[in-house]
Design an enzyme around this catalytic site. Structure first.
Site, PDB file in Angstrom:
ATOM      1  N   SER A 102     -27.014  18.501 -14.843  1.00 48.53           N
ATOM      2  CA  SER A 102     -26.786  17.514 -15.899  1.00 48.53           C
ATOM      3  C   SER A 102     -25.543  16.698 -15.602  1.00 48.53           C
ATOM      4  CB  SER A 102     -26.620  18.209 -17.253  1.00 48.53           C
ATOM      5  OG  SER A 102     -26.189  17.287 -18.239  1.00 48.53           O
ATOM      6  N   ARG A 200     -51.315  17.999  -7.775  1.00 46.01           N
ATOM      7  CA  ARG A 200     -50.390  17.091  -7.090  1.00 46.01           C
ATOM      8  C   ARG A 200     -50.639  16.970  -5.594  1.00 46.01           C
ATOM      9  NH1 ARG A 200     -49.265  13.582 -10.777  1.00 46.01           N
ATOM     10  NH2 ARG A 200     -48.959  14.660 -12.743  1.00 46.01           N
TER      11      ARG A 200
END
Length: 237
Positions: A102, A200
């Site tokens: 973060s 994917r």
């Protein structure tokens, strides 16, 4: 091998794992108070049966943990596999966990994915999403320059905000988001990983996440070769 480089600056790293194909077998056999000490042909047949018949809970006892460094556009596509992590059979909670770096807490040098001149793709002719063929080098070179210029402006404004005393969690608003690399840990059961791979690795998945899926496949097959092969075959119909 536990580390595979992806795109220009990204990578996938196998951090840790719990179990093997034998874990799947013994999780299935515990109902009969049976246990195998090493994988046999009979055990492989059991794995094939479990995958074919959709008896998937034993595959959730085998776990893999990855560290991934990828552009935010890849990260957010990947994240939905954790948001919807109750398995698609409705058999209860999956073993998925996600922890992401973060910029509220860190101010490490931002890194951005920048396609080269020969990597820009055209929009598809018959679809609202995805991409088509590679565009001309000249047009690609133009947009690489444009993107680099855009990143440079964002970086200047970001650094100026920090220098002015703006907190990191707000200064990051100046950073061009979608191409910025982020780092996270993904811990998932073998079943969850197989589900991610089948979607994917498809030809119509975005190329960048396909590249990461190929890296995940290479790493996880080294640990659970039979289980991954059988789950992928089952999901692929």
């Amino acid at each position: 091998m536990s580390f595979i480089k992806v795109l220009d600056e990204g990578y996938v790293r196998l951090v840790d794992h719990m179990g093997s194909d034998l874990t799947v077998v013994n999780a299935a056999r515990v109902s009969y108070a049976k246990e195998s000490s090493e994988l046999s042909d009979r055990d492989i047949k059991l794995i094939k049966f479990l995958a074919r018949e959709g008896h998937t809970s034993p595959f959730r006892h085998a776990i893999a943990q990855f560290e991934v460094y990828a552009p935010l556009m890849v990260c957010r596509q990947w994240w939905k596999y954790v948001v919807g992590s109750a398995h698609y059979e409705g058999t209860g909670d999956s073993l998925d966990a996600w922890n992401e770096s973060s910029r509220r807490y860190i101010t490490e040098e931002p890194v951005f994915y920048t396609p080269k001149a020969n990597e820009w793709r055209s929009k598809p002719e018959n679809s609202k999403q995805g991409s088509g063929d590679i565009i001309s080098w000249e047009m690609g070179e133009k947009h690489t320059r444009e993107l680099l210029s855009y990143i440079e402006i964002g970086m200047q404004k970001y650094e100026q905000a920090l220098a002015d005393g703006i907190c990191a969690e707000q200064a990051r608003l100046f950073l061009p988001a979608y191409g910025m690399y982020v780092r996270w840990y993904w811990t998932a059961s073998v079943q969850s990983v197989a589900h991610f791979l089948m979607q994917r690795l498809e030809h119509d998945a975005q190329k960048e996440i396909q590249d990461y899926a190929k890296a995940i496949l290479e790493l996880i097959k080294s640990i659970y070769p039979v289980s991954i092969d059988e789950l992928i075959v089952r999901e692929n119909g």
